[in-house]
Design an enzyme around this catalytic site. Structure first.
Site, short mmCIF file in Angstrom:
data_model
loop_
_atom_site.label_atom_id
_atom_site.label_comp_id
_atom_site.label_asym_id
_atom_site.label_seq_id
_atom_site.Cartn_x
_atom_site.Cartn_y
_atom_site.Cartn_z
N LYS A 135 44.68 40.42 38.13
CA LYS A 135 44.20 41.53 38.97
C LYS A 135 43.17 42.43 38.30
O LYS A 135 42.90 43.54 38.76
CB LYS A 135 45.38 42.37 39.41
CG LYS A 135 46.14 43.02 38.29
CD LYS A 135 46.70 44.35 38.75
CE LYS A 135 46.85 45.27 37.59
NZ LYS A 135 47.02 46.65 37.96
N ARG A 170 39.40 58.16 45.38
CA ARG A 170 40.35 57.09 45.66
C ARG A 170 41.62 57.68 46.28
O ARG A 170 41.83 58.89 46.23
CB ARG A 170 40.73 56.35 44.36
CG ARG A 170 39.59 55.61 43.69
CD ARG A 170 39.12 54.42 44.49
NE ARG A 170 38.10 53.66 43.79
CZ ARG A 170 36.80 53.92 43.80
NH1 ARG A 170 36.37 54.97 44.50
NH2 ARG A 170 35.95 53.16 43.15
N SER A 174 44.74 44.12 49.02
CA SER A 174 44.12 45.29 48.38
C SER A 174 43.02 45.88 49.25
O SER A 174 42.36 45.16 50.01
CB SER A 174 43.51 44.86 47.03
OG SER A 174 42.71 45.89 46.50
N ASP A 214 32.03 49.71 41.31
CA ASP A 214 32.87 50.76 41.88
C ASP A 214 32.27 51.27 43.19
O ASP A 214 31.05 51.42 43.29
CB ASP A 214 33.00 51.95 40.92
CG ASP A 214 34.08 51.70 39.87
OD1 ASP A 214 34.80 50.69 39.99
OD2 ASP A 214 34.19 52.49 38.94
N ARG A 251 30.58 52.75 36.67
CA ARG A 251 31.05 51.39 36.36
C ARG A 251 30.55 50.45 37.44
O ARG A 251 30.68 50.73 38.64
CB ARG A 251 32.59 51.37 36.29
CG ARG A 251 33.20 50.03 36.00
CD ARG A 251 34.69 50.10 35.77
NE ARG A 251 35.41 50.53 36.99
CZ ARG A 251 36.74 50.67 37.03
NH1 ARG A 251 37.48 50.46 35.96
NH2 ARG A 251 37.32 51.05 38.16
N LEU A 264 55.16 35.88 32.84
CA LEU A 264 55.06 36.81 31.70
C LEU A 264 53.65 36.88 31.11
O LEU A 264 53.47 37.29 29.95
CB LEU A 264 56.08 36.44 30.61
CG LEU A 264 57.56 36.45 31.05
CD1 LEU A 264 58.47 36.02 29.89
CD2 LEU A 264 57.97 37.85 31.54
N TYR A 287 37.97 38.77 41.95
CA TYR A 287 39.33 39.27 42.22
C TYR A 287 39.43 39.68 43.69
O TYR A 287 40.33 39.20 44.41
CB TYR A 287 39.66 40.48 41.34
CG TYR A 287 40.82 41.27 41.88
CD1 TYR A 287 40.61 42.45 42.60
CD2 TYR A 287 42.12 40.81 41.74
CE1 TYR A 287 41.67 43.15 43.13
CE2 TYR A 287 43.19 41.51 42.27
CZ TYR A 287 42.95 42.69 42.98
OH TYR A 287 44.00 43.37 43.52
N LYS A 322 41.63 38.02 47.24
CA LYS A 322 42.48 38.72 48.21
C LYS A 322 42.00 38.42 49.63
O LYS A 322 42.79 38.18 50.54
CB LYS A 322 42.46 40.23 47.95
CG LYS A 322 43.14 40.64 46.65
CD LYS A 322 44.59 40.19 46.60
CE LYS A 322 45.27 40.56 45.29
NZ LYS A 322 46.65 40.04 45.20
N LEU A 324 42.49 53.99 35.96
CA LEU A 324 42.34 55.40 35.56
C LEU A 324 43.61 56.02 35.00
O LEU A 324 43.60 56.58 33.89
CB LEU A 324 41.86 56.22 36.77
CG LEU A 324 41.74 57.74 36.51
CD1 LEU A 324 40.65 58.03 35.48
CD2 LEU A 324 41.45 58.48 37.81
#
Ligand code: WQD
Length: 336
Positions: A85, A231, A125, A298, A295, A34, A150, A154, A200
């Site tokens: 994430k 994307r 991802s 990206d 950003r 949670l 992050y 992965k 987004l």
């Protein structure tokens, strides 16, 4: 009937996957701490399917708690979503990301090894590819140095799973998600970002709902047709169904080696400006936005080559971008 453990099962993708698992007759046990989800999602899932999944609030960073769970629960397969994430946050707090995302994965895999739980689906991802040299991105695209802790968790996670499966003759599949968006058509579950949305689409829907003043478009000077980044936005229900397909592949022993990975996207790229226009058309809402600086971290463009996933998983997307955007908006409206 087989019992499937879904870690992070009260989260955005996890909850949609629990619904699809129950729809095809699996018994589901959810572990969630949670930290980035809400217990109300458990009732929402039950309202949708009529079946209440078993729920355990467990912090997977606690090795003994993980062991105790497996001592008292018989599990036939695991779908592992639970992880931190937020790309930006991971740059600020790398150790929290490595401890949680890698530590909990190791504890789960140790239980799998010791109890010969043979089926494992890992939430990976498209960030593992960084800015791919060629588009659309195939599974053969080289793994690039991660742009964030992050993304690194992965990449490292996939390596740990590959080595563990090879050494212990276990079977796993990593699904490399592109950009999941939208909500179940009951609008009882959807994306519940805590605080200011990083992604987004929740920012778009909160702007349209008047919760946010205006959307900031991160850069319009990318090397793309309209200058904004591209994307591959996939409906979360299509993504959830890809997990069922991957699980069935392992249960039917159709996998071709111990560790496989598949790109899960629509195969179509959309720019930020195209998303804004598609959202306004799909929802008849006007969106306030302004162009700001890019950003950090990206990539210019990322969208999937879905050939292998379509063929090997016998899975393909069924929902359109418009349906995904409309469902995101309807879900937002249901939060009033
Ligand atoms: C999409 C596009 C932004 C917000 C991340 C993770 C990835 C996966 C999906 C977990 C980009 C632009 C965004 C805003 C904007 N997460 N944008 N204004 O960064 O592609 O992927 O989420 O698995 O691992 O890396 O998704 O939704 O943050 O951004 O202009 O307020 O929208 O620049 O081009 P991203 P995103």
């Amino acid at each position: 009937m087989k019992t499937i453990l879904v870690t992070g099962g009260l989260g955005f993708i996890g909850s949609h996957t629990v619904v699809e698992l129950q729809n095809v007759g699996f018994d589901v046990v959810i572990i969630d701490d949670l930290s980035n989800s809400n217990i109300s999602v458990l009732n929402s899932i039950t309202e949708i399917t009529g079946k209440k999944p078993e729920f355990h609030r467990i912090d997977l960073r606690k090795k003994q708690e993980v062991k105790n769970f497996f001592d008292t629960n018989t599990i036939d397969g695991i779908i592992h979503f639970a992880a931190f994430k937020a790309v930006g946050e991971s740059v600020q707090k790398p150790l929290e990301y490595y401890e949680n995302n890698i530590g909990s994965l190791v504890y789960l895999l140790q239980e799998m090894r010791d109890r010969k739980i043979d089926h494992f689906i890992f939430s990976s991802s498209c960030t593992v590819y960084g800015q791919a040299d060629e588009l659309p991105i195939t599974e053969n695209a080289p793994i690039k140095p991660a742009e964030s802790p992050y993304g690194n968790t992965k990449q490292i996670g996939e390596e740990i799973i590959k080595d563990t499966c090879k050494a212990n003759n276990l079977n796993a599949i990593a699904l490399r998600y592109f950009n999941p968006i939208g909500a179940h058509d009951s609008y009882k579950i959807g994306e519940l970002p805590l605080g200011i949305p990083q992604n987004l689409i929740p920012y778009v829907t909160q702007t349209a709902a008047g919760i946010r003043e205006e959307l900031s478009v991160f850069g319009d000077d990318y090397n793309t047709p309209d200058g904004t980044a591209i994307r591959d936005y996939i409906h979360v229900v299509d993504l959830a169904k890809a997990h069922i397909a991957a699980l069935q592949r392992l249960l039917n022993k159709d996998n071709k080696n111990n560790f496989e990975y598949f790109n899960i996207g629509t195969g179509t790229g959309s720019s930020v400006l195209e998303i804004i226009k598609a959202f306004e058309k799909a929802t008849n809402q006007k969106l306030n936005y302004k162009i700001v600086a890019k950003r950090e971290g990206d990539v210019t463009a990322a969208y999937a080559d879905t050939t292998i996933a379509n063929r090997e998983l016998n899975w393909k997307t069924e929902k359109t971008l418009e349906e995904a955007l409309k469902s995101a908006w309807e879900w937002q409206e249901s939060q009033k």
